[in-house]
Scaffold this motif. Structure first.
Motif, mmCIF file in Angstrom:
data_model
loop_
_atom_site.group_PDB
_atom_site.id
_atom_site.type_symbol
_atom_site.label_atom_id
_atom_site.label_comp_id
_atom_site.label_asym_id
_atom_site.label_seq_id
_atom_site.Cartn_x
_atom_site.Cartn_y
_atom_site.Cartn_z
ATOM 1 N N THR A 1 40.854 37.128 33.875
ATOM 2 C CA THR A 1 40.904 35.851 34.594
ATOM 3 C C THR A 1 39.839 34.902 34.061
ATOM 4 O O THR A 1 40.077 33.689 33.896
ATOM 5 C CB THR A 1 40.703 36.072 36.100
ATOM 6 N N CYS A 2 38.636 35.459 33.759
ATOM 7 C CA CYS A 2 37.549 34.645 33.209
ATOM 8 C C CYS A 2 37.957 34.052 31.860
ATOM 9 O O CYS A 2 37.755 32.858 31.616
ATOM 10 C CB CYS A 2 36.287 35.502 33.073
ATOM 11 N N GLU A 3 38.558 34.881 31.029
ATOM 12 C CA GLU A 3 38.949 34.396 29.714
ATOM 13 C C GLU A 3 40.046 33.325 29.829
ATOM 14 O O GLU A 3 40.072 32.348 29.080
ATOM 15 C CB GLU A 3 39.429 35.556 28.845
ATOM 16 N N LEU A 4 40.989 33.516 30.761
ATOM 17 C CA LEU A 4 42.050 32.525 30.967
ATOM 18 C C LEU A 4 41.461 31.177 31.364
ATOM 19 O O LEU A 4 41.860 30.113 30.852
ATOM 20 C CB LEU A 4 43.034 33.010 32.048
ATOM 21 N N LEU A 5 40.483 31.212 32.286
ATOM 22 C CA LEU A 5 39.894 29.965 32.775
ATOM 23 C C LEU A 5 39.055 29.292 31.685
ATOM 24 O O LEU A 5 39.101 28.062 31.521
ATOM 25 C CB LEU A 5 39.035 30.245 34.012
ATOM 26 N N GLU A 6 38.259 30.071 30.961
ATOM 27 C CA GLU A 6 37.429 29.495 29.904
ATOM 28 C C GLU A 6 38.303 28.919 28.805
ATOM 29 O O GLU A 6 37.999 27.872 28.232
ATOM 30 C CB GLU A 6 36.481 30.564 29.342
ATOM 31 N N ASP A 7 39.409 29.608 28.490
ATOM 32 C CA ASP A 7 40.320 29.108 27.465
ATOM 33 C C ASP A 7 40.945 27.784 27.897
ATOM 34 O O ASP A 7 41.300 26.961 27.061
ATOM 35 C CB ASP A 7 41.417 30.146 27.198
ATOM 36 N N ALA A 8 41.080 27.602 29.206
ATOM 37 C CA ALA A 8 41.652 26.357 29.726
ATOM 38 C C ALA A 8 40.605 25.249 29.828
ATOM 39 O O ALA A 8 40.943 24.134 30.247
ATOM 40 C CB ALA A 8 42.287 26.605 31.090
#
Length: 871
Positions: A769-776
């Protein structure tokens, strides 16, 4: 019937009739002879009338012949002096009312002189009388036609004009008036209804005495004309008139001209038989009336004498015997019937009555005692013969079979009210009892007024004083309530077992779904992150796409399991299901083949329910697709809505159905149907009757779970070869439906910087979830639990809290409540892989609370975050 079995009264009547019979025969024979004489006289009258007409016609033909001969010798005609010839013809016509016209035609048939002036050139070359006169050189007859100059119904005669060498130079023609013959009937006095008819050689009616305007010029009856033309020259017979419809005495005669073999006219006369025999019938009626008067007087005198001295005395004995048979033992008649053989019979009757009185008193005492016992017995007591005909039944039994009295059923077969499946067993037991056995039997009966009862009977033989079995004695009790309770308990136990099985499977499915969601979340998340690292057409991107497709199917499978276990998150709203069905029909029509008709039968009543629109559409789609799969070839799928009411009795018999108002949604098909075994497993997950690869077995289990989660119930009715019907009941609400507000414009993804505090106790879910948000493009700080989240929030406040709902030590809503103390207005988005019934107690499913169900994709997560931040 033998005379000995008739009453004395009828025997006296028979004697009188025998004496009077010869006189009756004489009267009838005389009347019949008069009728025969009348018929004979009438035949003579018809023959005379026919002869008169024939004679009159021959006289007219003779007169016409003489006129033809005289005219043919006049120079005005031989020299064709038209003016003088027409003057002569006109004078002759004035003096001869029996003619319609007199005219002369040249050898070609053109009329050059006529008693009636002509306005145009007329040719008669096509007429029979002209052609025959030219051909034969003799007087010739014609046929019925309307004169073209006189415009009257006419029968024409033609006579040839010849020169000195014998060559035909023309034809003189006379038209005979057909109205002349009606005057003959007036002059000839015949009975009322007498008639005649003149018919030409073609069967065309020339004249009639009855309704001439209606029949003149029309073809006569083909059968009658054929009979005349093929018969002798004259004949008299009795037959039915083809016009009047009555029976007539009829005579016909044929008339020919000299030298012609074919009759040019038929004369037919007739007199009604009724009119002929009226006098004879009147005389016969008069004689019969006088005979009846004398016969009545004789019968009356015989009746007075016989009644006083024979019948009345016999009736006293008869009535007294009947009273004695009915139980009146005090009757005595010796003083009423005295003298002769009947007096001796009266004394014998009194002696018999005295003896019967003594025996009846003893029997009555015994009978009263027995009847008291039987009629106070609360069970059914009855006696039956070998054909199960009722010989006796007590009051309790009559009430059970709904009979008003024993007389209503006495002598009737009791087996006729036993239902068909138990009738053979009942007859078998009766037969065994009548052969000396005994036994018990439980069976169902249908009362005289349609009521069904279950009875248990104990049957034993009933013997006479010689020990012979003469009937079957049955004592039966009503066990209907016992049977009903037994049946209801069986149904309730089956429903309870089925419900418990579904509940157990649902709990297992819900637990598996939660753990599966946490596993799918990192799979879907990391796959989404890797998409950007591969070229779209590379083999890696294709493999990654396959991973996402498989993950999406797994996600849908989890949702179906949650639906069955009634633990998915629902978006409830107040709606009317009818518009939903109508709007969804187009999608169904594109899905279902054209050989299957979809028919809507929607209730006109507006019934609101609280439901998730998307889930209702899924229910309808699943049921309609299942119905389609059960139909081979042409078929019909019916979607129906209607109001329904569950009362207390219905609720007691159907587990899960509470009393109240409901909306019924029914999907029926004309498919192959299901057997009982299939119906028992119908809603179990992964149960399917389809072949491998043609279904997951979760369609109906999903429908079951959605209905139950909406507080409703579902019942299935199906028969092999007929079809199936799924009936879904949703609780009705009093609120009005809300309009669906759907955003028409997609919002652009947020580009401004935003900081998010991510709190998740599952490490894999937290990382992806952290990676998804940072990627966004979001700034993300992670915490493995509420305590760490509180510490990090103090160090640096955040714009959004993204928190799991259920965590050790503290829930997501409790964490949010504490953070609000430091920063009022902090926005929050909850997430969870647990089912709805687990997280609902924490308040995250209440209106206005933002929640996302695990597993989720990057797009789903971004949409929810943007929705929270924009709120």
């Amino acid at each position: 019937m033998p005379l000995s079995r008739l009453s004395i009264k009828y025997q006296l009547f028979i004697i009188v009739f025998i004496i009077a019979l010869p006189a009756l025969c004489i009267i009838i024979n005389t009347g019949l002879q008069q009728r025969r004489d009348s018929i004979r006289n009438a035949k003579n009258e018809t023959q005379k009338l026919a002869e008169t007409i024939v004679r009159e016609q021959k006289s007219r033909i003779t007169a016409a012949r003489q006129l033809f001969i005289a005219l043919s010798k006049l120079p005005e005609f031989t020299t064709r002096n038209q003016l003088k010839a027409q003057t002569i013809l006109t004078e002759i016509l004035k003096l001869s009312p029996q003619y319609t016209n007199i005219f002369i035609a040249d050898p070609s048939g053109v009329i050059w002189a006529s008693a009636i002036p002509l306005n145009e050139v007329i040719s008669v070359s096509d007429r029979r009388y002209f052609k025959n006169a030219v051909a034969s050189g003799r007087l010739s007859s014609g046929e019925y036609h309307i004169g073209r100059s006189s415009n009257k119904a006419t029968l024409n005669l033609g006579y040839p004009l010849k020169d000195d060498s014998g060559k035909v130079t023309g034809v003189i023609c006379i038209g005979l008036s057909l109205d002349y013959y009606r005057n003959i009937l007036v002059e000839y006095k015949l009975p009322q209804g007498a008639s005649f008819a003149l018919i030409d050689h073609k069967g065309i009616i020339l004249a009639r005495a009855i309704e001439p305007e209606k029949y003149t010029g029309k073809p006569s009856n083909p059968e009658i004309f054929k009979q005349m033309s093929e018969g002798p020259d004259e004949e008299t017979s009795v037959g039915k008139s083809s016009v009047a419809g009555d029976v007539r005495i009829q005579t016909y005669r044929k008339i020919r001209l000299e030298g012609e073999s074919t009759p040019y006219m038929y004369v037919r006369t007739g007199i009604p038989v009724v009119a002929v025999m009226s006098a004879a019938n009147a005389a016969l009626s008069k004689n019969l009336m006088l005979y009846a008067i004398f016969l009545t007087a004789a019968i009356l005198l015989s009746w007075i004498i016989g009644k006083k001295y024979i019948i009345d005395r016999v009736l006293v004995l008869d009535r007294s015997s009947q009273r004695l048979a009915d139980g009146d033992l005090d009757i005595r008649i010796a003083d009423k019937v005295t003298g002769g053989e009947l007096g001796n019979l009266g004394q014998s009757f009194d002696l018999m009555a005295e003896k019967l009185t003594l025996r009846e008193e003893a029997l009555a005492n015994s009978q009263r005692f027995l009847n008291t016992i039987i009629n106070t017995e609360p069970e059914c007591v009855k006696l039956m013969d070998a054909e199960t005909r009722l010989l006796m039944m007590n009051h309790a039994g009559l009430e059970m079979i709904q009979a008003e009295s024993f007389e209503q059923v006495e002598g009737h077969s009791f087996c006729s009210i036993v239902t068909s499946e138990y009738r053979d067993a009942f007859m078998k037991l009766t037969s065994e009892v009548l052969h000396g056995g005994s036994g018990k039997l439980q069976y169902e009966i249908e009362g005289l007024k349609g009521r069904h009862l279950w009875m248990e009977t104990h049957m034993v033989p009933f013997c006479n004083k010689r020990g012979e079995t003469v009937s079957a004695l049955c004592i039966a009790r009503d066990i209907t309530e016992h049977k009903k309770t037994e049946h209801n308990n069986t149904i309730l136990m089956q429903q309870l077992a089925q419900s418990q099985k579904h509940e157990s499977i649902g709990k297992l499915a819900g637990g598996i779904a939660h753990d599966f969601n946490n596993l799918l979340t990192p799979i879907i998340g990391y796959a989404g992150l890797l998409e950007n690292e591969f070229a779209k057409d590379s083999s890696g991107a294709k493999r990654l796409n396959n991973i996402l497709l498989a993950s999406d199917k797994a996600k849908n499978l989890v949702q179906q399991l949650l639906s069955f276990s009634r633990k998915q998150v629902l978006d409830m709203s107040i709606l009317d299901i009818n518009p939903l069905i109508v709007s969804f029909q187009d999608i169904l029509r594109r899905t279902i083949p054209e050989n299957i008709e979809i028919r809507l039968c929607l209730t006109p009543d507006a019934i609101s329910i609280s439901a998730d629109r998307n889930q209702l559409e899924q229910i309808i789609m699943n049921l309609v697709v299942n119905a389609q799969d059960s139909i081979s070839g042409k078929g019909l799928i019916t979607i129906e809505t209607a109001p329904a009411v569950f009362d207390e009795e219905y609720s007691q018999m159907h587990i899960g159905a509470n009393p109240g108002q409901y909306l019924m949604l029914t999907v029926s098909d004309t498919g192959c149907g299901m057997d009982k075994e299939t119906q028992q497993h119908l809603f179990e997950p992964f149960f399917t009757t389809k072949g491998v690869g043609h279904g997951t077995g979760l369609g109906l289990s999903t429908v079951y779970g959605i209905v139950k989660q909406h507080g409703g119930s579902i019942w299935v009715y199906s028969e092999l070869g007929i079809g199936s019907s799924f009936k879904l009941y949703f609780p009705a609400v009093d609120e009005q439906p809300m309009e669906d507000m759907i955003a028409a414009v997609k919002k652009a993804r947020r580009q401004t910087a935003c900081s998010i505090l991510l709190v998740e106790d599952n490490e894999m879910v937290r990382k992806v979830t952290c990676e998804l948000l940072e990627d966004a493009g979001f700034t993300v700080v992670t915490a493995d639990g509420p305590e760490m989240a509180l510490q990090k929030y103090v160090e640096s406040p955040f714009d959004l809290l993204l928190s799991d709902v259920i965590m050790p030590d503290m829930t997501g809503p409790e964490l949010h409540a504490k953070l609000l103390q430091s920063k009022p207005g902090l926005k929050v988005l909850y997430m969870s892989g647990y089912s709805s019934n687990v997280i609902s107690c924490h308040g995250v499913l209440e209106e206005g609370i933002c929640f996302i169900q695990k597993p989720f994709t990057l797009d789903d997560l971004m949409k929810n975050i943007e929705s929270v931040l924009d709120a």
